[in-house]
Scaffold this motif. Structure first.
Motif, PDB file in Angstrom:
ATOM      1  N   UNK A  15      73.228  37.813  26.821  1.00  0.00           N
ATOM      2  CA  UNK A  15      72.816  36.948  27.937  1.00  0.00           C
ATOM      3  C   UNK A  15      71.831  35.892  27.459  1.00  0.00           C
ATOM      4  N   UNK A  16      70.878  36.330  26.645  1.00  0.00           N
ATOM      5  CA  UNK A  16      69.862  35.405  26.140  1.00  0.00           C
ATOM      6  C   UNK A  16      70.490  34.340  25.248  1.00  0.00           C
ATOM      7  N   UNK A  17      71.396  34.740  24.376  1.00  0.00           N
ATOM      8  CA  UNK A  17      72.038  33.787  23.482  1.00  0.00           C
ATOM      9  C   UNK A  17      72.829  32.748  24.258  1.00  0.00           C
ATOM     10  N   UNK A  18      73.528  33.184  25.302  1.00  0.00           N
ATOM     11  CA  UNK A  18      74.305  32.263  26.120  1.00  0.00           C
ATOM     12  C   UNK A  18      73.395  31.272  26.839  1.00  0.00           C
ATOM     13  N   UNK A  19      72.257  31.772  27.327  1.00  0.00           N
ATOM     14  CA  UNK A  19      71.312  30.900  28.035  1.00  0.00           C
ATOM     15  C   UNK A  19      70.723  29.837  27.101  1.00  0.00           C
ATOM     16  N   UNK A  20      70.458  30.213  25.874  1.00  0.00           N
ATOM     17  CA  UNK A  20      69.836  29.272  24.933  1.00  0.00           C
ATOM     18  C   UNK A  20      70.826  28.208  24.442  1.00  0.00           C
ATOM     19  N   UNK A  21      72.111  28.468  24.620  1.00  0.00           N
ATOM     20  CA  UNK A  21      73.120  27.506  24.188  1.00  0.00           C
ATOM     21  C   UNK A  21      73.357  26.418  25.228  1.00  0.00           C
ATOM     22  N   UNK A  22      72.840  26.608  26.419  1.00  0.00           N
ATOM     23  CA  UNK A  22      73.063  25.616  27.476  1.00  0.00           C
ATOM     24  C   UNK A  22      72.235  24.368  27.241  1.00  0.00           C
TER      25      UNK A  22
END
Length: 328
Positions: A321-328
């Motif tokens: 979840x964190x990795x996906x959020x940081x890619x935005x």
């Protein structure tokens, strides 16, 4: 999931073999099957784990190859939760396809033929008929006339109560795998009761309308007050003493009310609320945010346990979840 260390209930191993005859013997002698047919397949790898308690039993099984197993009439209800692959069960004149999006229920007093596809894996929940009847009587205040409970076989995972039940069974299996020797008997009994209540509300059966009418009456005020208090103060330490002070009822009364009207304990509601809060934080992560920092802020002292609980709740690790959020 097949050969990994996170195989459900592996510490409760019954059989683990590449010999079909050994697997047949286990299904006939240990699990009560009336027949077990396993065609020749070099990829066969039979595994079965199982643990039984007075009201609820839970197991894991996989064959690696195709297999057909028949069961006689039983004195318990069987819930098959597909974890991987496909299978089908014929019981009561109906055939139900089983996969991760659809579970299957076999009613007591009905024979069942289970057909497993190659690579299929499942969790199996058994609930004793007497435990179901007793819990239904406690919820409704009486035991309805009209004979035994009869369940519709298909239980789709997209139904809210079905999702809750699946998560509870997976969580129970994970707790048994990790803490079986240290879980107090009272806690095991609470798990059993909560799962039975969740099962009665998630499944469709000949008393479902009575249960839904009971649910429409609403939870008592002290349950709603406890939930509101938890939702407002979930980032603070919350004990059962705080909840009883806030609601004005005893811990026993509060626990029984939660189990009856919600199907879970106040502690479970608190954990779910904290997990939801953690997910929101991870989805809106700022620079420098880490999984460990979010876990501690949300009241989880052990990041490893937090990651397991998070994955059970949302189907992914908090780091995903964190990795996906940081890619935005």
């Amino acid at each position: 999931m097949s050969d990994h260390h996170d195989e459900p209930l592996r510490r409760f191993q019954v059989v683990r073999t590449r010999d079909p005859e050994v697997m047949r013997d286990a299904m006939l002698m240990r699990f009560g099957a009336s027949s077990c047919y396993i065609p020749f397949d070099p990829s066969f790898f039979g595994r079965a784990n199982f643990v039984a308690y007075p009201a609820v039993s839970i197991g894991f099984c996989s064959y690696g190859s195709e297999a057909t197993v028949q069961f006689p009439e039983t004195d318990y209800v069987r819930l098959q939760i597909g974890l991987r692959g496909f299978a089908s069960t014929c019981s009561g004149g109906q055939t139900t396809q089983i996969h991760p999006d659809c579970s299957c229920i076999s009613s007591p007093d009905q024979t069942a033929t289970l057909r497993y596809g190659r690579g299929y894996e499942q969790l199996v929940l058994r609930i004793e008929r007497t435990a179901l009847d007793q819990q239904l009587s406690r919820i409704l205040g009486f035991l309805p006339k009209g004979g035994a409970l009869l369940f519709e076989p298909a239980l789709r995972a997209d139904q809210p109560h079905a999702r809750t039940l699946r998560q509870m069974v997976l969580f129970f299996a994970a707790q048994l795998q990790e803490h079986a020797t240290t879980l107090p008997p009272l806690l095991i009994a609470e798990f059993e009761q909560a799962i039975i209540i969740a099962f009665l509300y998630a499944s469709r059966h000949n008393c479902s309308d009575l249960l839904r009418a009971d649910a429409r009456d609403g939870a008592p005020a002290h349950v709603r007050r406890a939930e509101a208090f938890i939702e407002t103060n979930w980032q603070q330490p919350i004990t059962i003493d705080k909840l009883t002070t806030e609601t004005g009822v005893s811990s026993r009364t509060l626990l029984r009310a939660f189990l009856r009207h919600r199907g879970y304990t106040p502690h479970t509601f608190l954990k779910r609320t904290r997990l939801n809060g953690a997910r929101k934080m991870l989805e809106a992560a700022a620079a420098g945010t880490s999984v460990t920092s979010v876990a501690f802020v949300c009241g989880f002292g052990n990041p490893g346990h937090f990651a397991k609980d998070y994955r059970l709740a949302f189907g992914e690790l908090p780091s995903d979840t964190l990795s996906r959020a940081k890619q935005r």
